[in-house]
Design a protein around this motif. Structure first.
Motif, PDB file in Angstrom:
ATOM      1  N   PRO A 105      -7.200  -1.834  -8.333  1.00 42.50           N
ATOM      2  CA  PRO A 105      -7.854  -1.911  -7.026  1.00 42.50           C
ATOM      3  C   PRO A 105      -8.421  -3.304  -6.726  1.00 42.50           C
ATOM      4  O   PRO A 105      -8.468  -3.718  -5.570  1.00 42.50           O
ATOM      5  N   GLY A 158      -5.622  -4.422  -4.337  1.00 44.38           N
ATOM      6  CA  GLY A 158      -6.162  -3.719  -3.173  1.00 44.38           C
ATOM      7  C   GLY A 158      -5.703  -2.276  -3.116  1.00 44.38           C
ATOM      8  O   GLY A 158      -5.578  -1.696  -2.041  1.00 44.38           O
ATOM      9  N   LEU A 179      -5.561   1.813  -3.539  1.00 46.54           N
ATOM     10  CA  LEU A 179      -6.345   3.043  -3.474  1.00 46.54           C
ATOM     11  C   LEU A 179      -5.508   4.148  -4.119  1.00 46.54           C
ATOM     12  O   LEU A 179      -4.280   4.133  -4.016  1.00 46.54           O
ATOM     13  N   HIS A 187      -1.759   3.529  -2.665  1.00 45.45           N
ATOM     14  CA  HIS A 187      -1.751   2.871  -1.359  1.00 45.45           C
ATOM     15  C   HIS A 187      -2.366   1.487  -1.492  1.00 45.45           C
ATOM     16  O   HIS A 187      -3.435   1.331  -2.089  1.00 45.45           O
ATOM     17  N   GLN A 244      -4.148  -1.136   0.386  1.00 40.44           N
ATOM     18  CA  GLN A 244      -4.890  -1.331   1.625  1.00 40.44           C
ATOM     19  C   GLN A 244      -5.510  -2.727   1.613  1.00 40.44           C
ATOM     20  O   GLN A 244      -6.429  -3.001   0.845  1.00 40.44           O
ATOM     21  N   ASP A 251      -6.847  -4.208   4.350  1.00 40.01           N
ATOM     22  CA  ASP A 251      -7.974  -4.266   5.269  1.00 40.01           C
ATOM     23  C   ASP A 251      -9.235  -3.898   4.482  1.00 40.01           C
ATOM     24  O   ASP A 251      -9.374  -2.773   3.993  1.00 40.01           O
ATOM     25  N   ARG A 302     -11.327  -0.770   5.672  1.00 36.81           N
ATOM     26  CA  ARG A 302     -10.610   0.485   5.399  1.00 36.81           C
ATOM     27  C   ARG A 302     -10.548   0.749   3.900  1.00 36.81           C
ATOM     28  O   ARG A 302     -10.660   1.893   3.461  1.00 36.81           O
ATOM     29  N   HIS A 303     -10.358  -0.300   3.128  1.00 36.86           N
ATOM     30  CA  HIS A 303     -10.332  -0.130   1.676  1.00 36.86           C
ATOM     31  C   HIS A 303     -11.663   0.419   1.189  1.00 36.86           C
ATOM     32  O   HIS A 303     -11.715   1.367   0.391  1.00 36.86           O
ATOM     33  N   VAL A 350      -6.492   5.126   4.153  1.00 35.31           N
ATOM     34  CA  VAL A 350      -5.146   4.613   3.907  1.00 35.31           C
ATOM     35  C   VAL A 350      -4.364   4.365   5.196  1.00 35.31           C
ATOM     36  O   VAL A 350      -3.176   4.050   5.151  1.00 35.31           O
ATOM     37  N   ALA A 395      -1.874   1.455   5.485  1.00 32.55           N
ATOM     38  CA  ALA A 395      -1.669   0.936   4.128  1.00 32.55           C
ATOM     39  C   ALA A 395      -0.204   1.009   3.733  1.00 32.55           C
ATOM     40  O   ALA A 395       0.543   1.870   4.200  1.00 32.55           O
TER      41      ALA A 395
END
Length: 150
Positions: free
Chosen positions: A33, A37, A39, A50, A52, A54, A57-58, A63, A66
């Motif tokens: 992560p 990035g 998820l 995913h 992500q 952004d 949003r992360h 997602v 994503a």
């Protein structure tokens, strides 16, 4: 570039860390992560995570928008392969290979292929963003994370 096939994206970076440590950083549940990035990442072939990018949003675990990635192969300590796609589009393939250079140093080599299935003109801007993403953001983050936790 219309009519010209897009070649695989190739990126690489040297890391001041032994290959086993770099491997643990590259595929570890706590580290992925941070540098990718991701998820919902699990260290299991066949699982989906995913990517992500952004930050808001992360942080929210959202997602939306994503990139979807399926873990295809984890061959310790050398290979990590995963798909990369947006829902409803063909997937591309990311193949990450680690090489031990000398005591305490390793090398990451990435080939992000599968672009030939797209019309080049239709995805040229996305292709260029992803190329820059690997060289300017993702691999430097992987390097930084591995070297910081060494």
């Amino acid at each position: 570039m219309s009519g010209t096939a897009l070649l695989p994206i190739v990126a690489e970076i040297g890391v001041a860390a032994p290959i086993e440590h770099l491997w643990a950083t590259m595929v570890g549940g706590a580290e992925v992560p941070v540098w990718l990035g991701a998820l919902n990442y699990r260290e299991v072939a066949g699982s989906t995570f995913h990517m992500q990018l952004d930050a808001a949003r992360h942080a929210a675990g959202d997602v939306t928008g994503a990139v979807h990635c399926d873990v295809l192969l984890q061959q310790r300590p050398y290979r990590f392969n995963f798909s990369w796609y947006l829902p409803g589009t063909p997937y591309t393939l990311v193949a990450m290979t680690l090489l031990a250079e000398h005591a305490g140093c390793s090398h990451v080599h990435v080939i992000h292929g599968g672009w030939g299935q797209y019309e080049a003109a239709a995805v040229q801007a996305r292709y260029e963003r992803i190329d820059a993403l690997w060289t300017e953001r993702l691999l430097p983050r992987l390097k930084q994370t591995a070297e910081r936790t060494r």
